[in-house]
Design an enzyme around this catalytic site. Sequence first.
Site, PDB file in Angstrom:
ATOM      1  CE  LYS A  29      -1.911   0.764   3.946  1.00  0.00           C
ATOM      2  NZ  LYS A  29      -1.186   1.915   4.510  1.00  0.00           N
ATOM      3  CB  THR A  30       3.645   2.425   2.149  1.00  0.00           C
ATOM      4  OG1 THR A  30       2.905   2.215   3.364  1.00  0.00           O
ATOM      5  CG2 THR A  30       4.484   3.692   2.288  1.00  0.00           C
ATOM      6  CG  ASP A  46      -2.243   5.250   4.236  1.00  0.00           C
ATOM      7  OD1 ASP A  46      -2.904   4.342   3.695  1.00  0.00           O
ATOM      8  OD2 ASP A  46      -1.168   5.051   4.826  1.00  0.00           O
ATOM      9  CD  GLU A  47      -3.724   2.451   7.633  1.00  0.00           C
ATOM     10  OE1 GLU A  47      -4.802   1.814   7.626  1.00  0.00           O
ATOM     11  OE2 GLU A  47      -2.609   1.898   7.619  1.00  0.00           O
ATOM     12  NE  ARG A  94      -0.458  -6.231  10.980  1.00  0.00           N
ATOM     13  CZ  ARG A  94      -0.710  -5.555   9.875  1.00  0.00           C
ATOM     14  NH1 ARG A  94       0.104  -4.592   9.497  1.00  0.00           N
ATOM     15  NH2 ARG A  94      -1.753  -5.846   9.123  1.00  0.00           N
ATOM     16  CD  GLN A 140      -5.155  -4.171   7.451  1.00  0.00           C
ATOM     17  OE1 GLN A 140      -4.168  -3.928   8.143  1.00  0.00           O
ATOM     18  NE2 GLN A 140      -5.081  -4.224   6.130  1.00  0.00           N
TER      19      GLN A 140
END
Length: 764
Positions: A33-34, A216-217, A599, A247
């Site tokens: 994503k980043t 983002d998020e 994670r 998430q």
Amino acid sequence: MHPLLDGLNPAQREAVQHIEGPLLILAGPGSGKTRVVTHRIAYLMDQGVQGHQILALTFTNKAAEEMRVRVAQLVPGQEIWVGTYHRFCARLLRKYASMAGIRENYTIYDADDSARALRHVLARLGLLDSHFTPEAVAAAISWAKNRLIGPDEYTPRVGHPLSAIVCRVYPAYQAHLAQSNAADFDDLLLHVGRLLRSNPELRQALDERYRFVLVDEYQDTNLAQYAIARALSIDYPNLAVTGDPDQSIYGWRGADLNNILEFEKDYPSVKIVRLEQNYRSTKRILRVASHLIAHNVRRKPKDLHTENAEGAPVRLVRYATHKDEAQGIAARIAEEVRAGRRRPRDFAVFYRVNALSRTIEIALRERGVPYQVVHGVEFFQRKEIKDVLAYLRLVNNPRDDVALLRVLNEPPRGIGKTTVDRLADYAAARGLTLLEAARQCHDIAALGARAANRLSAFVALCDRLIAASGAPIEKIVGMVLSESGYRAQFEQSEHEEDQQRLANIEELLTVAREFDERNHGPRPLEEFLEETSLTGDTDDWQRETDRVTLMTLHASKGLEFPAVFLMAVEQGLLPHERSRNNPAQTEEERRLMFVGITRAQEELQLSYAAYRDFRGQKSPTIPSYFLMELPLADMERHEQQPIQREPVDSAYQGEPGQEEPVFRVEPSHADEEHARGMLPAAPAAKPAGIRLMTAAELLHPGPSAPPSPDDFYQGMLVRHPEKGLGTVVALEGQGPSREATVEFGSPAQRLQFVIAQSPLRPVR
């Protein structure tokens, strides 16, 4: 192929190449994503978009800094605004403060400051002893602010007695903040959201400036954040949001899952791109995560897949007790490290609540395994740091009554509660701030001469500090520590806790110096206070240090580790007991476990204990029903027998010359006396190469090489050939231009030196 598209998969390229119009990127965990967001920013600029027309908003300082660095590597020399929502709003309010009813040098109150202010208001209204706690009132006000409901718009709800209390408190609380020229965290969003709603010209101007907005998020945005992003994307609807409904774990902070679930309703012409290829985890870990999250209803289904290896089976372990669980996890980590298969930094241990970390800390210490506890009491939340920052806040904003009350008698200067109450009554009756009232202390009939003199001395101290408000931050902090006597109280103490506090305020001087080195803005003190106020939960987590990471599931968001242990997967803990009989909260708890599982890169262990001591009670546990939603046939299941607790001190010897490996980020719940008892005793002898100076050597030092100006520190004892012994009380600058203010015997005998050009020598 365009260089910025090289190495991207088809879905990633599709997202990067989208230019105009709304864009929704549904990004599964570990899907790059980043990389997509930063490459899209670089691609926009490559296509002719100016950097100042791009606004990138995210939710943590770490994520913002990572994006900023990556963009700088892709398009050197270009600058865009990347930061958190709160920092962006704080900057806007500095510029448009008067439109929000505050001044540009306003103070940002953290949760503790806000609580103090609210309790003051409740006391003034006679409501401290009402049926509702200050925390309940604060939560209700926060709920309103996150929905852009101001005090003038808030109305009581039938059947909700708390709302009737809030109707009285909310306007008074906001008036108190305005009187103090302050804003709490929620105000940053509330003020900007309401400004954009009520000022069409301002909204249009900002929309014109930020023609491309990236969030983002997005699944973690609340209604106020949603409104801000939408207001900036009306004339130029180039709003690109990235997130994953699976998430969304911050509903308790006001996050509204509907913002991302219903994005298509707001923007019917939206382009939707799904990032479903996972680059982080093994196939087995990904299957476990997918089976779990499929039980949620409110989501956008994704087909998560990976080309990574099948990997080791996910382990599910039942331990006899919570101590056995901690010992078992620590033993496995220690064995892996001892065998050289992994380093301590490869491991993370997650838990639902901070209170669960104590037993794993003890178990790791017994085996000499280094660790860091994250998401406890942050550096900027420690009492001594908040005290010093309160002085700085008062210097920057003399109207800040909360800051004044914090430092008025810190360190103790004989100003008691009666004096404070009489000062507050005088100020309230005349509409004055506390500092303004203190300036009139000799006119307050209720105060005796001694109390008035002490207040007068405090005002004089404030005036000296305010006069230096334009100096570098390191110098201002140094002056606070020396002028107020705050540093001296710890230097004169032999208590271990006071020595730790002394080390902390010295670290604050380092923070201030580093800020001076990188910041050249027009209002450095405001910017420093803003930066320290908006520090996030995991900003002090050190990925590069070779330590096991212990953290809550919430704090783990956005991180990754080769090996993860998720402990205490039990009813009442995960899912948390507060989610009982609440389907929406239960789904959020499931998403939280999904975040923890994803994670893990290579190894994952889930565990629970048959018996657990928690909050003073030992009782049998019930395994989480989330475990029943996993593909158990594809997992390794173990029932661990009780473990003999044999301390092992050879698991990790550390690098040559490395100090004691245990490192803590001060978890708030820890039993510090017990913790200190577990640490090795300090060496009794001086280290090799260190010798004590004789009195003759101290009085008549021989010739020595000139010290580096950067070696000088606040509080250092120095010698001048003519003035004699002195103490460094303030520093500013660096390198050859670094200056020191030295006190020789008394405040009246202070001199300032350019260190490189002076005969000053440290007394070592």
